[in-house]
Design a protein around this motif. Structure first.
Motif, mmCIF file in Angstrom:
data_model
loop_
_atom_site.group_PDB
_atom_site.id
_atom_site.type_symbol
_atom_site.label_atom_id
_atom_site.label_comp_id
_atom_site.label_asym_id
_atom_site.label_seq_id
_atom_site.Cartn_x
_atom_site.Cartn_y
_atom_site.Cartn_z
ATOM 1 N N MET A 197 26.954 60.370 -47.933
ATOM 2 C CA MET A 197 28.099 61.413 -48.032
ATOM 3 C C MET A 197 28.827 60.783 -49.200
ATOM 4 O O MET A 197 29.384 61.627 -50.079
ATOM 5 N N THR A 198 29.065 59.436 -49.599
ATOM 6 C CA THR A 198 29.626 59.050 -50.545
ATOM 7 C C THR A 198 29.026 59.525 -51.909
ATOM 8 O O THR A 198 29.607 60.148 -52.878
ATOM 9 N N PRO A 256 22.277 47.560 -32.843
ATOM 10 C CA PRO A 256 22.281 47.496 -34.187
ATOM 11 C C PRO A 256 21.934 48.713 -35.149
ATOM 12 O O PRO A 256 22.651 48.908 -36.199
ATOM 13 N N TYR A 257 21.081 49.353 -34.596
ATOM 14 C CA TYR A 257 20.432 50.548 -35.530
ATOM 15 C C TYR A 257 21.673 51.669 -35.517
ATOM 16 O O TYR A 257 21.661 52.518 -36.682
ATOM 17 N N VAL A 258 22.607 51.633 -34.627
ATOM 18 C CA VAL A 258 23.926 52.544 -34.865
ATOM 19 C C VAL A 258 24.601 52.371 -36.167
ATOM 20 O O VAL A 258 24.923 53.153 -36.866
ATOM 21 N N LEU A 259 24.802 51.081 -36.271
ATOM 22 C CA LEU A 259 25.772 50.710 -37.676
ATOM 23 C C LEU A 259 24.785 51.093 -38.862
ATOM 24 O O LEU A 259 25.206 51.317 -39.761
ATOM 25 N N ALA A 298 27.091 64.702 -37.449
ATOM 26 C CA ALA A 298 28.474 63.772 -37.497
ATOM 27 C C ALA A 298 28.662 63.789 -35.810
ATOM 28 O O ALA A 298 29.135 62.353 -35.673
ATOM 29 N N ILE A 299 28.761 64.689 -35.245
ATOM 30 C CA ILE A 299 29.293 64.312 -33.678
ATOM 31 C C ILE A 299 28.233 63.686 -33.059
ATOM 32 O O ILE A 299 28.750 62.800 -32.476
ATOM 33 N N VAL A 346 24.106 54.296 -43.695
ATOM 34 C CA VAL A 346 23.199 55.162 -44.480
ATOM 35 C C VAL A 346 23.843 56.465 -44.566
ATOM 36 O O VAL A 346 23.895 57.309 -45.470
ATOM 37 N N ALA A 347 24.320 57.000 -43.437
ATOM 38 C CA ALA A 347 24.986 58.341 -43.625
ATOM 39 C C ALA A 347 26.250 58.554 -44.424
ATOM 40 O O ALA A 347 26.550 59.265 -45.188
#
Length: 81
Positions: free
Chosen positions: A42-43, A29-32, A11-12, A37-38
């Protein structure tokens, strides 16, 4: 305990990449995509725990947080060129 620390480290790492990409989101854009996905994962993990009743209520409350983050990431990702 070990798994929690590993997840926290991930997460960090994602947060640091997001902070770096914030100056020019179109160039990263890959960061978004990673955030989407993360947060979706988690959901789903927290929903599973809630349905099975194997987690404390605080973890159940996080379903709303991660669901909202998934939606925000999807919305931001869809606005990129």
């Amino acid at each position: 305990e070990y798994f929690g620390r590993c997840t926290g480290t991930l997460a960090i790492t994602i947060t640091l990449f997001a902070m770096r990409a914030a100056g020019d989101p179109a160039a990263h854009p890959y960061v978004l995509e990673i955030i989407f996905v993360a947060c979706l994962g988690m959901t789903l993990v927290h929903l599973y725990g809630a349905v099975r009743r194997i987690q404390p209520w605080t973890e159940n409350a996080e379903i709303l947080l991660y669901g909202a983050m998934t939606g925000l990431a999807a919305g931001a990702w869809s606005t990129l060129p």
